[in-house]
Design an enzyme around this catalytic site. Structure first.
Site, PDB file in Angstrom:
ATOM      1  N   HIS A 294       0.811  -1.223   0.000  1.00  0.00           N
ATOM      2  CA  HIS A 294       0.000   0.000   0.000  1.00  0.00           C
ATOM      3  C   HIS A 294       0.843   1.272   0.000  1.00  0.00           C
ATOM      4  CE1 HIS A 294       1.190  -0.165   4.168  1.00  0.00           C
ATOM      5  NE2 HIS A 294       0.724   1.073   4.337  1.00  0.00           N
TER       6      HIS A 294
ATOM      7  N   HIS B  53       1.548   6.969  -0.264  1.00  0.00           N
ATOM      8  CA  HIS B  53       0.849   6.077   0.669  1.00  0.00           C
ATOM      9  C   HIS B  53      -0.603   5.950   0.206  1.00  0.00           C
ATOM     10  CE1 HIS B  53      -0.997   4.556   4.354  1.00  0.00           C
ATOM     11  NE2 HIS B  53       0.210   4.290   4.817  1.00  0.00           N
TER      12      HIS B  53
END
Length: 242
Positions: free
Chosen positions: A65, A80
């Protein structure tokens, strides 16, 4: 791409298409308070994630992620994808790169299933951060509609680039930043701090109960007070455990 323009600025491209918003509007203190760095956030409309700079993949989170990039001029950039998306353990994410890979700005590096994130209650808001001090640097951000690999969402003046190049020339290789660890550390410490008011309430209520002329209430009050003091006197252990 992270390159100098005719105006002497270093530019960073949008890694996703969508709506760029100020970092302060992100509903996560780790990002809105700029603990990991300054930059912007993008609410994506497409799940394709592209390299924002020419350079190298510095880190890829185990849960796919988060991606760290080191540009050719030494800037460290974090993308992110999603807020608290680490809890998905990689489900819904597909990575096309690994740490150490060379990339070009606009190159596809990963994909995310935005519908799956929504079904799991995970906001897809994606912070794009410069993970370096920018005290003496003019950092400009682009707010509004952005197109992945095309729109310059962050620009830095030349002083930042020079400082980054100086760091890049150091003989000791800079280690990648463990972004997941920093995010988790902040959250666990906040959990311990949240316990402190509860301990104070236990002390106060316990004292109040002991003032009542009833054996049962005195016993309950004494127990509550002991619990409160146990928390207060062992805060150092709780912080160490966190």
């Amino acid at each position: 791409m992270s390159s100098k323009t005719e105006t002497g600025l270093t530019s960073i491209l949008a890694p996703l298409s969508g709506q760029a918003i100020p970092l302060e509007e992100v509903p996560d203190d780790v990002f809105s308070q700029k603990i990991l760095g300054d930059g912007i956030a993008i609410i994506p409309t497409d799940g394709k994630i592209y390299a924002p700079v020419d350079g190298e993949i510095a880190t890829v989170a185990e849960t796919l992620h988060a991606y760290g990039f080191t540009s050719e001029d030494g800037l460290e950039i974090l993308v992110h994808v999603g807020l608290d998306s680490v809890k998905l353990k990689g489900e819904g994410f597909t990575s096309h790169v690994q740490a150490g890979d060379k990339v070009k700005a606009g190159q596809l590096v990963a994909e995310v299933d935005l519908k799956f994130l929504a079904s799991q209650g995970v906001p897809a808001t994606t912070p794009v951060l410069i993970c370096e001090s920018a005290e003496d640097v003019a950092l400009n951000t682009m707010i509004g509609d952005v197109k992945a690999g095309k729109t310059k969402v962050i620009t830095l003046d030349e002083k930042q680039t020079v400082a980054a190049e100086a760091v890049a020339e150091e003989p000791v290789k800079k280690k990648g930043i463990n972004f997941d660890f920093l995010q988790k550390l902040g959250k666990v410490l906040m959990t311990v701090i949240a316990v402190m008011p509860a301990a104070g309430i236990m002390l106060s209520v316990g004292k109040l109960f002991q003032m009542m002329d009833m054996n049962l209430m005195v016993t309950i009050g004494s127990t509550m007070e002991n619990i409160g003091w146990a928390i207060i006197t062992n805060l150092h252990i709780l912080f160490a455990a966190a």
